[in-house]
Write a protein that holds these residues in place. Structure first.
Motif, PDB file in Angstrom:
ATOM      1  N   UNK A 185      14.822  13.970   6.519  1.00 35.58           N
ATOM      2  CA  UNK A 185      13.887  14.352   5.476  1.00 35.58           C
ATOM      3  C   UNK A 185      12.567  13.631   5.748  1.00 35.58           C
ATOM      4  N   UNK A 186      11.489  14.375   5.658  1.00 32.87           N
ATOM      5  CA  UNK A 186      10.154  13.794   5.803  1.00 32.87           C
ATOM      6  C   UNK A 186       9.608  13.492   4.409  1.00 32.87           C
ATOM      7  N   UNK A 187       9.245  12.237   4.173  1.00 32.67           N
ATOM      8  CA  UNK A 187       8.626  11.833   2.910  1.00 32.67           C
ATOM      9  C   UNK A 187       7.137  11.678   3.158  1.00 32.67           C
ATOM     10  N   UNK A 188       6.336  12.333   2.318  1.00 27.31           N
ATOM     11  CA  UNK A 188       4.883  12.232   2.418  1.00 27.31           C
ATOM     12  C   UNK A 188       4.328  11.644   1.123  1.00 27.31           C
ATOM     13  N   UNK A 189       3.290  10.831   1.263  1.00 25.14           N
ATOM     14  CA  UNK A 189       2.649  10.185   0.112  1.00 25.14           C
ATOM     15  C   UNK A 189       1.228  10.692  -0.050  1.00 25.14           C
ATOM     16  N   UNK A 190       0.823  10.859  -1.303  1.00 25.78           N
ATOM     17  CA  UNK A 190      -0.525  11.326  -1.619  1.00 25.78           C
ATOM     18  C   UNK A 190      -1.113  10.482  -2.739  1.00 25.78           C
ATOM     19  N   UNK A 191      -2.426  10.527  -2.864  1.00 22.85           N
ATOM     20  CA  UNK A 191      -3.117   9.834  -3.953  1.00 22.85           C
ATOM     21  C   UNK A 191      -3.067   8.326  -3.796  1.00 22.85           C
ATOM     22  N   UNK A 192      -2.949   7.643  -4.916  1.00 26.05           N
ATOM     23  CA  UNK A 192      -2.981   6.179  -4.895  1.00 26.05           C
ATOM     24  C   UNK A 192      -1.764   5.584  -4.195  1.00 26.05           C
ATOM     25  N   UNK A 193      -0.665   6.322  -4.115  1.00 30.32           N
ATOM     26  CA  UNK A 193       0.491   5.812  -3.373  1.00 30.32           C
ATOM     27  C   UNK A 193       0.124   5.587  -1.913  1.00 30.32           C
ATOM     28  N   UNK A 194      -0.597   6.536  -1.339  1.00 29.85           N
ATOM     29  CA  UNK A 194      -1.021   6.395   0.055  1.00 29.85           C
ATOM     30  C   UNK A 194      -2.004   5.239   0.190  1.00 29.85           C
ATOM     31  N   UNK A 195      -2.915   5.106  -0.770  1.00 32.16           N
ATOM     32  CA  UNK A 195      -3.895   4.019  -0.716  1.00 32.16           C
ATOM     33  C   UNK A 195      -3.226   2.657  -0.847  1.00 32.16           C
ATOM     34  N   UNK A 196      -2.268   2.533  -1.756  1.00 30.72           N
ATOM     35  CA  UNK A 196      -1.583   1.255  -1.981  1.00 30.72           C
ATOM     36  C   UNK A 196      -0.759   0.818  -0.782  1.00 30.72           C
ATOM     37  N   UNK A 197      -0.138   1.779  -0.101  1.00 29.38           N
ATOM     38  CA  UNK A 197       0.782   1.440   0.981  1.00 29.38           C
ATOM     39  C   UNK A 197       0.152   1.529   2.365  1.00 29.38           C
ATOM     40  N   UNK A 198      -0.924   2.307   2.492  1.00 26.71           N
ATOM     41  CA  UNK A 198      -1.504   2.541   3.801  1.00 26.71           C
ATOM     42  C   UNK A 198      -0.607   3.418   4.666  1.00 26.71           C
TER      43      UNK A 198
END
Length: 76
Positions: A1-14
């Motif tokens: 499974x591919x998990x993708x992050x968007x919004x502030x989740x991506x910003x917080x985790x890089x």
């Protein structure tokens, strides 16, 4: 499974995303928390989308699925 992050989740985790072996959305949330250090509570409050359709924690996943997490947004 591919998990993708968007919004502030991506910003917080890089992190744009990860590959995991899970069989439910909830397991995907747990794997994401372990991989990024984001609290499970924060992850489960997100808009969760499986293969382009909004989903629930109890939804099953299959090999090749895309699980996306969008930060809840606010405004006024």
């Amino acid at each position: 499974v591919t998990i993708k992050l968007f919004g502030t989740l991506r910003l917080k985790t890089g992190c744009k995303g990860i590959e995991v072996e899970v069989s439910t959305v909830k397991e995907g949330c747990v794997a994401l928390s372990a991989a990024t250090g984001l609290p499970f509570k924060e992850i489960k409050r997100c808009i969760i989308v499986v293969n382009g359709t909004q989903s629930k924690l109890s939804a099953p996943l299959q090999d090749g699925d895309e699980l996306a997490f969008f930060s809840p947004s606010g405004g006024g």
